[in-house]
Scaffold this active site. Structure first.
Site, PDB file in Angstrom:
ATOM      1  N   HIS A  26       0.840  -1.202   0.000  1.00  0.00           N
ATOM      2  CA  HIS A  26       0.000   0.000   0.000  1.00  0.00           C
ATOM      3  C   HIS A  26       0.876   1.253   0.000  1.00  0.00           C
ATOM      4  O   HIS A  26       0.688   2.157  -0.829  1.00  0.00           O
ATOM      5  CB  HIS A  26      -0.904  -0.011   1.235  1.00  0.00           C
ATOM      6  N   GLU A  27       1.835   1.312   0.913  1.00  0.00           N
ATOM      7  CA  GLU A  27       2.696   2.485   1.013  1.00  0.00           C
ATOM      8  C   GLU A  27       3.646   2.591  -0.177  1.00  0.00           C
ATOM      9  O   GLU A  27       3.946   3.699  -0.645  1.00  0.00           O
ATOM     10  CB  GLU A  27       3.479   2.458   2.325  1.00  0.00           C
ATOM     11  N   HIS A  30       1.826   4.377  -2.979  1.00  0.00           N
ATOM     12  CA  HIS A  30       1.833   5.836  -2.843  1.00  0.00           C
ATOM     13  C   HIS A  30       3.175   6.418  -3.301  1.00  0.00           C
ATOM     14  O   HIS A  30       3.221   7.392  -4.063  1.00  0.00           O
ATOM     15  CB  HIS A  30       1.597   6.234  -1.386  1.00  0.00           C
TER      16      HIS A  30
END
Length: 201
Positions: A26-27, A30
């Site tokens: 997820h990170e 980003h």
């Protein structure tokens, strides 16, 4: 001799693995999409990686096991570096959710064709937690991704005013968990995302 505790340990380790991966991908999403948009703030901070040690917030991880929701260290970005600020904000906001859903689909396809029971259980856990992370982060509550996405379309004065209340977000989330409202809100979102992923099972 009773070996039931081994099942508990195995279940815990499988869940921990899935949580670490879901957080990391997820990170990474980003950071990577910010990089594609021209901002290398996260990359230079060593956050464009799937190494969980670069992303884990200890207290957020504890909350994940205790309260069933948690968080990672926010990926640092500088919107002023984006080639197009609005497009950058939109794509970076949605990147983590997209990566979680893409991962869930990927592991669903592995689950479908693999015959080893233990690996199927690992894949199942990875599917569940990736969908859960996508569902949770799409909520329009600061500082979650859903809010970052919506705030892109709000006037700057409104964003500035609402930003003052972000310090209460944690309290709001705790109240939502304690009153079971969070489960009520997340259930249809989780079901929708699960429906998408199930098409690949």
């Amino acid at each position: 001799m009773n070996f039931e505790f081994l099942n508990s340990v195995s279940s815990f380790l499988t869940s921990a693995l899935a949580i670490f991966f879901a957080i990391s991908i997820h990170e990474f999403g980003h950071a990577f999409v910010a990089h594609l948009n021209g901002d290398d703030t996260a990359k230079n901070a060593g956050r464009m990686t799937i190494n969980p040690l670069s992303h884990i917030d200890i207290f957020g991880m504890i909350m994940m096991f205790v309260a069933k929701f948690g968080w990672a260290k926010p990926v640092p970005v500088n919107p002023y570096n984006y080639k197009n600020e609005k497009i950058g904000n939109i794509t970076v906001s949605l990147a983590g959710i997209f990566m979680n859903l893409a991962s869930a689909i990927f592991f669903a396809m592995i689950y479908k064709y693999i015959g080893i029971y233990s690996l199927k259980m690992v894949c199942e856990s990875l599917i569940v937690y990736n969908i859960a992370f996508a569902s949770f982060n799409i909520l329009p509550i600061p500082p979650l991704d859903g809010w970052s996405f919506i705030s892109t379309f709000l006037p700057g004065s409104v964003n500035y005013k609402l930003y003052e209340y972000t310090r209460y977000s944690f309290i709001i989330l705790i109240l939502l968990v304690m009153t079971n409202v969070l489960s009520f809100v997340l259930s249809p979102i989780y079901s929708f995302f699960s429906g998408i992923v199930s098409m690949f099972l």
